[in-house]
Design an enzyme around this catalytic site. Sequence first.
Site, short mmCIF file in Angstrom:
data_model
loop_
_atom_site.label_atom_id
_atom_site.label_comp_id
_atom_site.label_asym_id
_atom_site.label_seq_id
_atom_site.Cartn_x
_atom_site.Cartn_y
_atom_site.Cartn_z
CD GLU A 96 -3.23 -0.80 0.19
OE1 GLU A 96 -3.22 0.82 -0.05
OE2 GLU A 96 -3.63 -1.61 -0.45
CB THR A 141 4.49 4.31 -7.47
OG1 THR A 141 4.65 5.18 -6.31
CG2 THR A 141 5.44 3.84 -8.15
#
Length: 378
Positions: free
Chosen positions: A35, A41
């Site tokens: 996470e 990203t």
Amino acid sequence: MAVLPLSDLHAWFLAHQRDLPWRRRRDAYAVWLSEIMLQQTRVDTVVPYFERFVARFPGFEALALADEQEVLKLWEGLGYYARARNLLAAARRIAARHNGRFPDSLDAAEALPGIARSTAGAILSAAYDRPLPVLDGNVKRVLARIMAIREDLTRPAAVRKLWETAGDLVLAAPDPDRHNQAMMELGATCCTPRAPDCATCPVATACKALDLGIQAGIPAPKKTRTIPHHHVAVAVIVEDGRTLIQQRPSEGLLGGLWEFPGGKVEPGETPAQAVVRELAEELALAVEAGDELATVKHAYSHFRITLHAFSCRRIRQPPVDSGPAASRTPDAAAVSPPPCDPSLPPAARTARWVPLEHLDDYPFPKANKKVLDRLLGR
Ligand code: SF4
């Protein structure tokens, strides 16, 4: 909102989910790490970083004992380095205060560095089966479209509505972790920002935006803003097989990483003049700038830079004609430390002469890494 066909959504997830390494182990450590890495990203960028990280640090206790420089080195290239520093700080706190086990209460989870409510929901639903919602960017978009929320999704009323709906849905789901993953996967692969694939969507029957034909306009596009562009000049000084690098302060952008010394080019200065001035101001070193070794363009989230890297040579006296900045250069007596670390003049940041063959041991930001590659002929 029409009733969401949760069983269709969950069946769709089981049939279409991507095979990702953090889906193979749903313990708190793997979910937490994934996470955090996935914030801002892309998944395909994260996968190799995740695999290297868990191979080196397989759990909270191993990570808690890590050296920050090693963690930053493993994070090198992934960006947003505060995430890595927070990860380490959180692992140390979990080891010290929670016996190496991720806390199972929302309050305790949110008190850990770098963990906000959505991340806590993902971890606690996966590790402890808690019916807590995830509301990351993907889930926000899916819910906003299903409910046809046209207003700015950062407004408090919209945020409240999204959290309430996400909470109601996870409470109604038989498996909170599967539900949260299904919502995230739907946003990542089907209900995508620009081209939602409504024809294959498992919740299309409940989607108000599809009904109204307005799905492409939700969320409302953000106002475009001008992104500042800075020129930065750095020095690559090689002496006796070593080069000088400098560590950034531990807090803030790229905190704790290493870079070639230099700084921002000021108005009216050339990059070559800037590098001479910066080394005088920052390190009390008088240098002359030679050829431009590399020019690297790089975009950060809020600004862009062009990095000018010069081959520089240390000199005893400051250059006579290096522009107005030269007048601020200290005299030569302060500028002649030997090419090894301890006698470098005091500076706000740590500076170190490092043998070229050891440079790869240090974590560098991406733009500096390209300079490093050019220096080492890669
Ligand atoms: S129907 Fe289309 S817009 Fe609505 S949730 Fe599904 S993919 Fe998104």
